[in-house]
Design a protein around this motif. Structure first.
Motif, short mmCIF file in Angstrom:
data_model
loop_
_atom_site.label_atom_id
_atom_site.label_comp_id
_atom_site.label_asym_id
_atom_site.label_seq_id
_atom_site.Cartn_x
_atom_site.Cartn_y
_atom_site.Cartn_z
N GLN A 7 0.90 -1.16 0.00
CA GLN A 7 0.00 0.00 0.00
C GLN A 7 0.93 1.21 0.00
O GLN A 7 1.70 1.40 0.95
CB GLN A 7 -0.91 0.01 1.23
CG GLN A 7 -1.92 1.12 1.24
CD GLN A 7 -3.04 0.91 0.22
OE1 GLN A 7 -3.22 -0.13 -0.36
NE2 GLN A 7 -3.79 1.96 -0.02
N GLU A 55 -0.03 8.16 -0.16
CA GLU A 55 -0.64 9.07 -1.13
C GLU A 55 0.42 9.89 -1.86
O GLU A 55 1.40 10.33 -1.26
CB GLU A 55 -1.62 10.01 -0.43
CG GLU A 55 -2.93 9.31 -0.12
CD GLU A 55 -4.03 10.31 0.19
OE1 GLU A 55 -4.21 11.26 -0.59
OE2 GLU A 55 -4.68 10.10 1.23
N ARG A 56 0.19 10.05 -3.15
CA ARG A 56 1.05 10.85 -4.04
C ARG A 56 2.49 10.34 -4.12
O ARG A 56 3.39 11.09 -4.46
CB ARG A 56 1.01 12.32 -3.65
CG ARG A 56 -0.38 12.94 -3.83
CD ARG A 56 -0.43 14.41 -3.47
NE ARG A 56 -0.16 14.69 -2.08
CZ ARG A 56 -1.03 14.54 -1.08
NH1 ARG A 56 -2.23 14.09 -1.32
NH2 ARG A 56 -0.69 14.84 0.16
N MET A 107 3.13 7.09 -5.69
CA MET A 107 3.20 6.02 -6.68
C MET A 107 4.16 6.35 -7.81
O MET A 107 4.90 5.49 -8.28
CB MET A 107 1.80 5.73 -7.25
CG MET A 107 1.75 4.49 -8.10
SD MET A 107 2.05 2.95 -7.20
CE MET A 107 0.42 2.64 -6.57
N ASP A 108 4.20 7.59 -8.26
CA ASP A 108 5.10 7.98 -9.36
C ASP A 108 6.56 7.83 -8.97
O ASP A 108 7.41 7.60 -9.84
CB ASP A 108 4.82 9.41 -9.82
CG ASP A 108 3.51 9.53 -10.58
OD1 ASP A 108 2.95 8.49 -11.01
OD2 ASP A 108 3.02 10.66 -10.73
N ALA A 129 -0.93 -3.96 -10.81
CA ALA A 129 -1.73 -2.92 -10.15
C ALA A 129 -3.16 -3.03 -10.65
O ALA A 129 -3.42 -3.58 -11.73
CB ALA A 129 -1.17 -1.53 -10.45
N ASP A 130 -4.08 -2.52 -9.87
CA ASP A 130 -5.50 -2.53 -10.20
C ASP A 130 -6.00 -1.09 -10.13
O ASP A 130 -5.91 -0.47 -9.07
CB ASP A 130 -6.25 -3.41 -9.20
CG ASP A 130 -7.75 -3.48 -9.46
OD1 ASP A 130 -8.28 -2.72 -10.31
OD2 ASP A 130 -8.40 -4.30 -8.79
N PRO A 131 -6.53 -0.55 -11.22
CA PRO A 131 -7.03 0.83 -11.20
C PRO A 131 -8.06 1.08 -10.10
O PRO A 131 -8.21 2.20 -9.64
CB PRO A 131 -7.64 1.02 -12.59
CG PRO A 131 -6.96 0.01 -13.45
CD PRO A 131 -6.66 -1.16 -12.55
N ARG A 160 -7.83 0.08 -7.14
CA ARG A 160 -7.06 0.30 -5.91
C ARG A 160 -5.78 1.05 -6.27
O ARG A 160 -4.71 0.46 -6.37
CB ARG A 160 -6.74 -1.05 -5.25
CG ARG A 160 -7.98 -1.77 -4.73
CD ARG A 160 -7.63 -3.05 -3.99
NE ARG A 160 -6.99 -4.06 -4.83
CZ ARG A 160 -7.64 -4.98 -5.53
NH1 ARG A 160 -8.95 -5.03 -5.54
NH2 ARG A 160 -6.97 -5.85 -6.24
N PRO A 161 -5.87 2.35 -6.49
CA PRO A 161 -4.77 3.11 -7.09
C PRO A 161 -3.50 3.20 -6.25
O PRO A 161 -2.47 3.57 -6.78
CB PRO A 161 -5.38 4.50 -7.32
CG PRO A 161 -6.53 4.59 -6.39
CD PRO A 161 -7.05 3.19 -6.23
N ARG A 162 -3.55 2.84 -4.99
CA ARG A 162 -2.33 2.89 -4.18
C ARG A 162 -1.77 1.50 -3.88
O ARG A 162 -0.81 1.36 -3.14
CB ARG A 162 -2.60 3.65 -2.88
CG ARG A 162 -2.84 5.14 -3.13
CD ARG A 162 -3.12 5.95 -1.90
NE ARG A 162 -2.60 5.40 -0.68
CZ ARG A 162 -3.18 5.50 0.51
NH1 ARG A 162 -4.31 6.18 0.64
NH2 ARG A 162 -2.65 4.96 1.58
#
Length: 95
Positions: A9, A12-13, A15-16, A43-45, A47-49
């Motif tokens: 997990q 936030e912010r 992932m990049d 990854a699964d859209p 669950r973006p994190r």
């Protein structure tokens, strides 16, 4: 055969910053570790994190080599502040 799953997990912010490091670790593992047979980064859209890894090694010893490799140790240190949680599970082939 020894399978490893890892569920990250990501904060936030972050992932990049996380994904390029993850991709490099996976590619280096496949190229330089003879006992690493598969290393999928998923990854699964919805669950973006979340980032899910599916790794296959010849055996548990090969996975332990991975954990002590210079590239893994460097990756682990670089992503420590990017990761909210990390869950690792291992499986041995039974048939």
């Amino acid at each position: 055969m020894f399978a490893v799953t890892v569920l990250f997990q990501i904060k936030e912010r972050q992932m990049d910053d996380f994904l390029p490091l993850m991709f490099d670790n996976a590619q280096t593992s496949l190229k330089t570790e003879p006992g690493c047979r598969q290393f999928d980064v998923c990854a699964d859209p919805a669950r973006p994190r979340g980032v899910f890894l599916y790794e296959i090694y010849d055996d548990e010893a090969a996975f332990k080599v991975h954990l002590q490799s210079a590239h893994f140790l460097a990756f682990d240190a670089k992503v420590a502040d990017l990761v909210e949680t990390k869950t690792v599970q291992t499986y041995r082939q039974v048939m």
